[in-house]
Design an enzyme around this catalytic site. Structure first.
Site, PDB file in Angstrom:
ATOM      1  N   CYS A 156       0.908  -1.092  -0.042  1.00  0.00           N
ATOM      2  CA  CYS A 156      -0.125  -0.094   0.055  1.00  0.00           C
ATOM      3  C   CYS A 156       0.953   1.297   0.012  1.00  0.00           C
ATOM      4  CB  CYS A 156      -0.912  -0.011   1.166  1.00  0.00           C
ATOM      5  SG  CYS A 156      -2.322  -1.107   0.936  1.00  0.00           S
TER       6      CYS A 156
HETATM    7  N1  CO8 Z   1     -20.556  -9.304   6.909  1.00  0.00           N
HETATM    8  C1  CO8 Z   1     -20.917  -9.459   8.261  1.00  0.00           C
HETATM    9  N2  CO8 Z   1     -20.138  -9.618   9.204  1.00  0.00           N
HETATM   10  C2  CO8 Z   1     -19.047  -9.965   9.258  1.00  0.00           C
HETATM   11  C3  CO8 Z   1     -18.417  -9.699   7.750  1.00  0.00           C
HETATM   12  C4  CO8 Z   1     -19.272  -9.221   6.880  1.00  0.00           C
HETATM   13  N3  CO8 Z   1     -18.763  -9.091   5.404  1.00  0.00           N
HETATM   14  N4  CO8 Z   1     -16.860  -9.706   8.076  1.00  0.00           N
HETATM   15  C5  CO8 Z   1     -16.520  -9.854   9.322  1.00  0.00           C
HETATM   16  N5  CO8 Z   1     -17.871 -10.241   9.934  1.00  0.00           N
HETATM   17  C6  CO8 Z   1     -17.988 -10.541  11.506  1.00  0.00           C
HETATM   18  C7  CO8 Z   1     -16.810 -11.044  11.779  1.00  0.00           C
HETATM   19  O1  CO8 Z   1     -16.897 -12.641  11.813  1.00  0.00           O
HETATM   20  C8  CO8 Z   1     -16.854 -10.846  13.354  1.00  0.00           C
HETATM   21  O2  CO8 Z   1     -18.014 -11.403  13.958  1.00  0.00           O
HETATM   22  P1  CO8 Z   1     -17.823 -11.909  15.379  1.00  0.00           P
HETATM   23  O3  CO8 Z   1     -17.878 -10.641  16.342  1.00  0.00           O
HETATM   24  O4  CO8 Z   1     -19.131 -12.792  15.824  1.00  0.00           O
HETATM   25  O5  CO8 Z   1     -16.477 -12.789  15.590  1.00  0.00           O
HETATM   26  C9  CO8 Z   1     -17.574  -9.260  13.372  1.00  0.00           C
HETATM   27  O6  CO8 Z   1     -18.051  -9.307  12.034  1.00  0.00           O
HETATM   28  C10 CO8 Z   1     -16.572  -8.430  13.406  1.00  0.00           C
HETATM   29  O7  CO8 Z   1     -15.323  -8.545  12.574  1.00  0.00           O
HETATM   30  P2  CO8 Z   1     -13.959  -7.991  12.698  1.00  0.00           P
HETATM   31  O8  CO8 Z   1     -13.318  -7.832  14.081  1.00  0.00           O
HETATM   32  O9  CO8 Z   1     -12.968  -8.462  11.509  1.00  0.00           O
HETATM   33  O10 CO8 Z   1     -14.441  -6.461  12.079  1.00  0.00           O
HETATM   34  P3  CO8 Z   1     -13.665  -5.205  12.207  1.00  0.00           P
HETATM   35  O11 CO8 Z   1     -14.435  -4.072  13.068  1.00  0.00           O
HETATM   36  O12 CO8 Z   1     -12.234  -5.146  12.611  1.00  0.00           O
HETATM   37  O13 CO8 Z   1     -13.538  -4.690  10.764  1.00  0.00           O
HETATM   38  C11 CO8 Z   1     -12.028  -4.680   8.864  1.00  0.00           C
HETATM   39  C12 CO8 Z   1     -12.839  -5.387  10.041  1.00  0.00           C
HETATM   40  C13 CO8 Z   1     -12.806  -3.521   8.183  1.00  0.00           C
HETATM   41  C14 CO8 Z   1     -11.169  -5.336   7.863  1.00  0.00           C
HETATM   42  C15 CO8 Z   1     -11.036  -3.659   9.848  1.00  0.00           C
HETATM   43  O14 CO8 Z   1     -10.421  -4.383  10.696  1.00  0.00           O
HETATM   44  C16 CO8 Z   1     -10.127  -2.799   8.963  1.00  0.00           C
HETATM   45  O15 CO8 Z   1     -10.320  -1.935   8.054  1.00  0.00           O
HETATM   46  N6  CO8 Z   1      -8.884  -3.015   9.435  1.00  0.00           N
HETATM   47  C17 CO8 Z   1      -7.730  -2.326   8.917  1.00  0.00           C
HETATM   48  C18 CO8 Z   1      -7.425  -2.870   7.689  1.00  0.00           C
HETATM   49  C19 CO8 Z   1      -6.063  -2.102   6.927  1.00  0.00           C
HETATM   50  O16 CO8 Z   1      -5.882  -1.074   6.854  1.00  0.00           O
HETATM   51  N7  CO8 Z   1      -5.681  -3.125   6.140  1.00  0.00           N
HETATM   52  C20 CO8 Z   1      -4.591  -2.454   5.117  1.00  0.00           C
HETATM   53  C21 CO8 Z   1      -4.598  -3.647   4.159  1.00  0.00           C
HETATM   54  S1  CO8 Z   1      -4.376  -2.933   2.609  1.00  0.00           S
HETATM   55  C22 CO8 Z   1      -2.505  -3.084   2.287  1.00  0.00           C
HETATM   56  O17 CO8 Z   1      -1.766  -2.776   3.246  1.00  0.00           O
HETATM   57  C23 CO8 Z   1      -2.162  -3.324   0.905  1.00  0.00           C
HETATM   58  C24 CO8 Z   1      -1.978  -4.751   0.895  1.00  0.00           C
HETATM   59  C25 CO8 Z   1      -1.627  -5.169  -0.410  1.00  0.00           C
HETATM   60  C26 CO8 Z   1      -2.983  -5.120  -1.451  1.00  0.00           C
HETATM   61  C27 CO8 Z   1      -3.733  -6.446  -1.729  1.00  0.00           C
HETATM   62  C28 CO8 Z   1      -4.976  -6.243  -2.850  1.00  0.00           C
HETATM   63  C29 CO8 Z   1      -5.874  -7.306  -2.875  1.00  0.00           C
END
Ligand code: CO8
Length: 373
Positions: A156
């Site tokens: 990223c």
């Molecule tokens: N629908 C409904 N429920 C869901 C879904 C969904 N789609 N997904 C997860 N849930 C559920 C989970 O199972 C979990 O349930 P439970 O509490 O029962 O266990 C609950 O929702 C909460 O899940 P999370 O804890 O995972 O949810 P978050 O609040 O943490 O949100 C995010 C998830 C949005 C992914 C968040 O953590 C986030 O954005 N984090 C930062 C990520 C970030 O910045 N990453 C950078 C990556 S990009 C990068 O660096 C480039 C990489 C290279 C590129 C690759 C290209 C493909």
């Protein structure tokens, strides 16, 4: 040492959008299909059913409302769940080069430059279509640019890391005008069948022209006051796809050969790294975060950007301070902060200070501090 400016930017936007509703509908059909096929194993407790995704979760957890993709039908086909691209003959421009050339032409026009003015092309992205020859050299030839080209990848942070290479080349005089392109075909390395991340990414390409201040003629110039890069190893965002897979006899379709992350850990760990980095960079230039008119931040998560801005300026981030583009584009890997800069700078005035900052896998963080001329 030459003074350096950003004198133009360009954006390639794919022809298709996928709304959260369309995405969730396709995912839930895929989940139902899987659960039907595995009904016996699920009933016997040998397998967990695939849970449904939800639009409400996606919007609340990330701020993403839709994404652009180059190919949509394959992604939304529950029997496939990834895009359909045709393989091209070696003589034809590759897909990454094609979208980069489109963005580059727009950036050149904005910068008032001809392809032959460019003497270096850096193709910087989170994934490369092939190992060699470099996409950058293909783009250089397709445009008719001179000098040299190379590919580079810092996930990223690829765009900001490339901008630093370009700025240093122009500052020292080894190049006069550098084109940085960020073709991000994220749809090809996202696991669309994983509910935790299927909504995160979108395709796009950005381009930036960096040149000597004394040769710049465009109406919109941004003096580069400084660049600062940092990395700190983490496995929390990882993709094990690579040229060694075949020799390791590992399954090319295994889950670890596409994007994987511990999203919550990334959120918690990267916010303080990014805020401290920006603050330190500004301090080294004798500036305070409150002197900054606009922050063009990495676009991964709305909440992350709000926390970064709160740590920096002690207030909530409105769009005027830190514009969000991820509602429309989703996370576009290295291109996100550049799209924000491209779309949200026209209202700034001469002397206004701005920060372009990326953060993500590696971990990596890169900042570029600019002042409107
Ligand atoms: N629908 C409904 N429920 C869901 C879904 C969904 N789609 N997904 C997860 N849930 C559920 C989970 O199972 C979990 O349930 P439970 O509490 O029962 O266990 C609950 O929702 C909460 O899940 P999370 O804890 O995972 O949810 P978050 O609040 O943490 O949100 C995010 C998830 C949005 C992914 C968040 O953590 C986030 O954005 N984090 C930062 C990520 C970030 O910045 N990453 C950078 C990556 S990009 C990068 O660096 C480039 C990489 C290279 C590129 C690759 C290209 C493909």
């Amino acid at each position: 040492m030459n003074n350096v400016v950003i004198s133009g930017t360009g954006l390639y936007q794919p022809p298709n959008t996928i709304s959260n509703a369309e995405l969730v509908e396709a995912f839930n059909r895929y989940a139902d299909l899987q659960n039907e096929q595995n009904a016996a194993a699920i009933a016997a407790g040998e397998r967990q059913p695939v849970p449904h995704s939800s639009v409400e979760f996606i919007e609340k957890a990330s701020g993403i409302k839709q994404r652009y993709v180059i190919e949509k039908d394959g992604v939304l086909d529950p029997a496939r769940m990834y895009p359909r691209f045709e393989s091209r003959p070696d003589e034809q421009l590759s897909l990454m080069a094609e979208i980069a050339v489109d963005a580059a032409k727009k950036a050149l026009a904005a910068a008032n430059k001809k392809p032959e003015d460019v003497d270096a092309v850096l193709c910087a992205a989170a994934n490369m279509q092939r190992a060699y020859p470099a996409m950058a050299i293909e783009i250089q030839q397709a445009l008719g640019a001179g000098g040299y080209g190379f590919d580079m990848n810092v996930a990223c942070s690829s765009a900001t890391f490339a901008i630093e290479q370009a700025v240093n080349a122009v500052k020292s005089g080894t190049a006069n005008c550098v084109l940085v392109v960020n073709p991000e075909i994220t749809s090809a390395h996202l696991e669309w069948r994983d509910r935790d991340c299927h909504f995160i990414f979108g395709d796009v390409c950005t381009a930036v022209i960096i040149e000597r201040a004394d040769t710049a003629t465009s109406a919109d110039q941004w003096e580069v006051l400084g660049t600062k890069l940092a990395t700190q190893f983490s496995n929390n965002i990882r993709n094990n796809f690579g040229f060694m897979n075949r020799m390791e006899d590992s399954d090319p379709l295994a889950r670890d050969k596409t994007f994987m992350q511990e999203g919550r850990k990334v959120f918690k760990e990267v916010v303080p790294i990014a805020a401290t980095h920006i603050e330190g960079h500004l301090a080294a230039l004798g500036q305070e975060p409150t002197n900054v008119r606009r922050f063009w931040l990495h676009q991964a998560n709305q909440g992350m950007n709000q926390f970064v801005i709160k740590k920096l300026v002690g207030a909530d981030a409105g769009d005027d301070v830190a514009p969000l583009i991820l509602d429309e584009y989703a996370n576009t890997a290295s291109a996100g902060s550049v799209i924000a800069f491209h779309e949200h700078r026209a209202d700034l005035k001469s002397g206004d200070l701005g920060v372009i900052c990326s953060f993500g896998a590696g971990y990596s963080v890169g900042s570029v501090i600019v002042r409107k001329r």
